[in-house]
Design an enzyme around this catalytic site. Sequence first.
Site, PDB file in Angstrom:
ATOM      1  N   HIS A 143      80.054  -3.026  25.527  1.00 35.16           N
ATOM      2  CA  HIS A 143      78.737  -2.692  26.218  1.00 35.16           C
ATOM      3  C   HIS A 143      78.682  -1.171  26.250  1.00 35.16           C
ATOM      4  O   HIS A 143      79.598  -0.451  26.797  1.00 35.16           O
ATOM      5  CB  HIS A 143      78.497  -3.629  27.169  1.00 35.16           C
ATOM      6  CG  HIS A 143      76.987  -3.168  27.940  1.00 35.16           C
ATOM      7  ND1 HIS A 143      76.064  -3.882  27.471  1.00 35.16           N
ATOM      8  CD2 HIS A 143      76.532  -2.446  28.829  1.00 35.16           C
ATOM      9  CE1 HIS A 143      74.612  -3.456  28.033  1.00 35.16           C
ATOM     10  NE2 HIS A 143      75.209  -2.613  28.999  1.00 35.16           N
ATOM     11  N   MET A 163      71.869   6.663  28.587  1.00 33.66           N
ATOM     12  CA  MET A 163      71.120   7.086  29.481  1.00 33.66           C
ATOM     13  C   MET A 163      70.506   8.466  29.212  1.00 33.66           C
ATOM     14  O   MET A 163      71.279   9.384  28.949  1.00 33.66           O
ATOM     15  CB  MET A 163      71.657   6.847  30.851  1.00 33.66           C
ATOM     16  CG  MET A 163      72.471   5.717  31.338  1.00 33.66           C
ATOM     17  SD  MET A 163      73.063   5.712  32.826  1.00 33.66           S
ATOM     18  CE  MET A 163      73.862   3.960  32.852  1.00 33.66           C
ATOM     19  N   MET A 191      68.222  -7.542  33.654  1.00 31.60           N
ATOM     20  CA  MET A 191      68.950  -6.598  34.680  1.00 31.60           C
ATOM     21  C   MET A 191      69.125  -6.911  35.977  1.00 31.60           C
ATOM     22  O   MET A 191      68.145  -7.604  36.797  1.00 31.60           O
ATOM     23  CB  MET A 191      68.263  -5.200  34.751  1.00 31.60           C
ATOM     24  CG  MET A 191      68.334  -4.383  33.351  1.00 31.60           C
ATOM     25  SD  MET A 191      69.832  -3.821  32.702  1.00 31.60           S
ATOM     26  CE  MET A 191      70.583  -2.975  34.145  1.00 31.60           C
ATOM     27  N   ASP A 245      76.221   1.839  27.009  1.00 29.37           N
ATOM     28  CA  ASP A 245      75.260   2.340  28.039  1.00 29.37           C
ATOM     29  C   ASP A 245      74.635   3.876  27.709  1.00 29.37           C
ATOM     30  O   ASP A 245      75.356   4.832  28.173  1.00 29.37           O
ATOM     31  CB  ASP A 245      75.407   2.323  29.438  1.00 29.37           C
ATOM     32  CG  ASP A 245      75.495   0.824  29.933  1.00 29.37           C
ATOM     33  OD1 ASP A 245      74.597   0.130  29.632  1.00 29.37           O
ATOM     34  OD2 ASP A 245      76.680   0.624  30.552  1.00 29.37           O
ATOM     35  N   MET A 248      68.841   2.943  27.548  1.00 27.20           N
ATOM     36  CA  MET A 248      68.026   3.059  28.816  1.00 27.20           C
ATOM     37  C   MET A 248      67.453   4.680  28.622  1.00 27.20           C
ATOM     38  O   MET A 248      67.747   5.701  29.168  1.00 27.20           O
ATOM     39  CB  MET A 248      68.982   3.192  29.937  1.00 27.20           C
ATOM     40  CG  MET A 248      69.543   1.749  30.321  1.00 27.20           C
ATOM     41  SD  MET A 248      70.742   1.609  31.501  1.00 27.20           S
ATOM     42  CE  MET A 248      72.162   1.611  30.268  1.00 27.20           C
ATOM     43  N   HIS A 291      73.142  -0.394  24.688  1.00 31.66           N
ATOM     44  CA  HIS A 291      72.115  -0.707  25.682  1.00 31.66           C
ATOM     45  C   HIS A 291      71.246   0.702  25.815  1.00 31.66           C
ATOM     46  O   HIS A 291      71.931   1.617  26.409  1.00 31.66           O
ATOM     47  CB  HIS A 291      72.515  -1.231  26.937  1.00 31.66           C
ATOM     48  CG  HIS A 291      71.705  -1.332  28.152  1.00 31.66           C
ATOM     49  ND1 HIS A 291      72.116  -1.400  29.400  1.00 31.66           N
ATOM     50  CD2 HIS A 291      70.205  -1.423  28.115  1.00 31.66           C
ATOM     51  CE1 HIS A 291      70.967  -1.565  30.369  1.00 31.66           C
ATOM     52  NE2 HIS A 291      69.985  -1.507  29.647  1.00 31.66           N
ATOM     53  N   SER A 324      81.427  -2.928  30.247  1.00 27.05           N
ATOM     54  CA  SER A 324      80.635  -1.935  30.015  1.00 27.05           C
ATOM     55  C   SER A 324      81.634  -0.620  30.120  1.00 27.05           C
ATOM     56  O   SER A 324      82.006  -0.165  31.161  1.00 27.05           O
ATOM     57  CB  SER A 324      79.545  -1.704  31.049  1.00 27.05           C
ATOM     58  OG  SER A 324      78.964  -0.507  31.276  1.00 27.05           O
ATOM     59  N   ASP A 383      73.265  -8.001  33.253  1.00 27.11           N
ATOM     60  CA  ASP A 383      73.898  -6.663  33.506  1.00 27.11           C
ATOM     61  C   ASP A 383      73.759  -6.224  34.978  1.00 27.11           C
ATOM     62  O   ASP A 383      72.455  -5.926  35.203  1.00 27.11           O
ATOM     63  CB  ASP A 383      73.498  -5.684  32.427  1.00 27.11           C
ATOM     64  CG  ASP A 383      73.935  -4.364  32.336  1.00 27.11           C
ATOM     65  OD1 ASP A 383      75.120  -4.317  33.073  1.00 27.11           O
ATOM     66  OD2 ASP A 383      73.579  -3.441  31.393  1.00 27.11           O
ATOM     67  N   GLY A 384      74.956  -5.765  35.708  1.00 27.01           N
ATOM     68  CA  GLY A 384      74.629  -5.034  36.807  1.00 27.01           C
ATOM     69  C   GLY A 384      75.339  -5.970  38.037  1.00 27.01           C
ATOM     70  O   GLY A 384      74.874  -7.052  38.349  1.00 27.01           O
ATOM     71  N   GLY A 385      76.375  -5.499  38.606  1.00 28.44           N
ATOM     72  CA  GLY A 385      77.021  -5.909  39.797  1.00 28.44           C
ATOM     73  C   GLY A 385      77.481  -7.239  39.484  1.00 28.44           C
ATOM     74  O   GLY A 385      77.638  -8.345  40.279  1.00 28.44           O
ATOM     75  N   GLY A 398      78.515  -0.035  39.132  1.00 28.30           N
ATOM     76  CA  GLY A 398      78.959  -0.184  40.663  1.00 28.30           C
ATOM     77  C   GLY A 398      77.966  -0.463  41.700  1.00 28.30           C
ATOM     78  O   GLY A 398      78.232  -0.440  43.101  1.00 28.30           O
TER      79      GLY A 398
HETATM   80  C1  DX5 Z   1      73.657   0.058  34.602  1.00 24.58           C
HETATM   81  C2  DX5 Z   1      74.339  -0.197  33.342  1.00 24.58           C
HETATM   82  C3  DX5 Z   1      75.322  -1.151  33.360  1.00 24.58           C
HETATM   83  C4  DX5 Z   1      76.530  -0.694  34.240  1.00 24.58           C
HETATM   84  C5  DX5 Z   1      77.099  -2.182  34.943  1.00 24.58           C
HETATM   85  O1  DX5 Z   1      72.322   0.787  34.579  1.00 24.58           O
HETATM   86  O2  DX5 Z   1      73.493  -0.748  32.242  1.00 24.58           O
HETATM   87  O3  DX5 Z   1      75.991  -1.659  32.122  1.00 24.58           O
HETATM   88  O4  DX5 Z   1      77.392  -0.184  33.690  1.00 24.58           O
HETATM   89  O5  DX5 Z   1      77.977  -1.727  35.686  1.00 24.58           O
HETATM   90  P1  DX5 Z   1      78.572  -2.421  36.948  1.00 24.58           P
HETATM   91  O6  DX5 Z   1      79.099  -3.673  36.363  1.00 24.58           O
HETATM   92  O7  DX5 Z   1      79.649  -1.928  37.622  1.00 24.58           O
HETATM   93  O8  DX5 Z   1      77.628  -2.848  37.487  1.00 24.58           O
HETATM   94 ZN    ZN Z   2      74.141  -1.745  30.523  1.00 21.50          ZN
END
Ligand code: DX5
Ligand code: ZN
Length: 218
Positions: A35, A39, A139, A37, A70, A68, A10, A177-179, A147
């Site tokens: 990836h 937003m 998610m 993102d 959002m 992605h 990402s 996706d996430g963590g 992070g």
């Molecule tokens: C969160 C994003 C993720 C994010 C993941 O809203 O959709 O793609 O960048 O970041 P990490 O891998 O650090 O959790």
């Molecule tokens: Zn994402």
Amino acid sequence: MSHYIAIAPSLLAADFSTLATEIQKVETAGADYLHVDVMDGNFVPNISFGPVVIEAIARHATMPLDIHLMIANPDQYIAEFAKFKPEYLVVHAEATKHLHRTLQLIQSFGIKTGVALNPGTPLTAIEEVLPYVDLLLIMSVNPGFGGQTFIPEAIAKIERAKQMIVYQGTKTKIQVDGGINKTTAAACIAAGADILVAGSSVFGATDYHQAIVGLRGE
Ligand code: DX5
Ligand code: ZN
């Protein structure tokens, strides 16, 4: 038999002052997708970047993009993002009133569809449209920020998603996706994930290749 695990770093966690270099580095390191993102400060409580920046990203990346979205009312912007010819254009099930229509709109541009589900959204949200979904994004954090800590209930959700896909006989891939780090990646893979998104664990590493290989469990 173990299946191939694709890694989608990402870009949100990359150094934006040297974006072209970061893209090239992660590509050389063996990333499968990039990836991206988007937003809007409305669907999620953060603003990242939009088409102007993605145009530059698309010009520098040779690996396929996975966008992605959002954003609220994604239908309004599908044509704009379709221009970048991403491998997947992912919308949130929670962001559109007529998911079936949104998916058909994405398909009308000849692009593979993706649907993301927030941690609080049940899998039933996509049950009726699964034949139209190329990528199901589970998610494992609430979207908006990189992070964050992996929400452990995502594992059972991946397992149930896999069962739903097998039951319906679709070719839908499961993305998480996430963590994502080495530990959570292994659990996701065991549960049936096909593609792992990783921001901080790749771009925060000193060796991107080691980080990517580590996530695949190689
Ligand atoms: C969160 C994003 C993720 C994010 C993941 O809203 O959709 O793609 O960048 O970041 P990490 O891998 O650090 O959790
Ligand atoms: Zn994402």
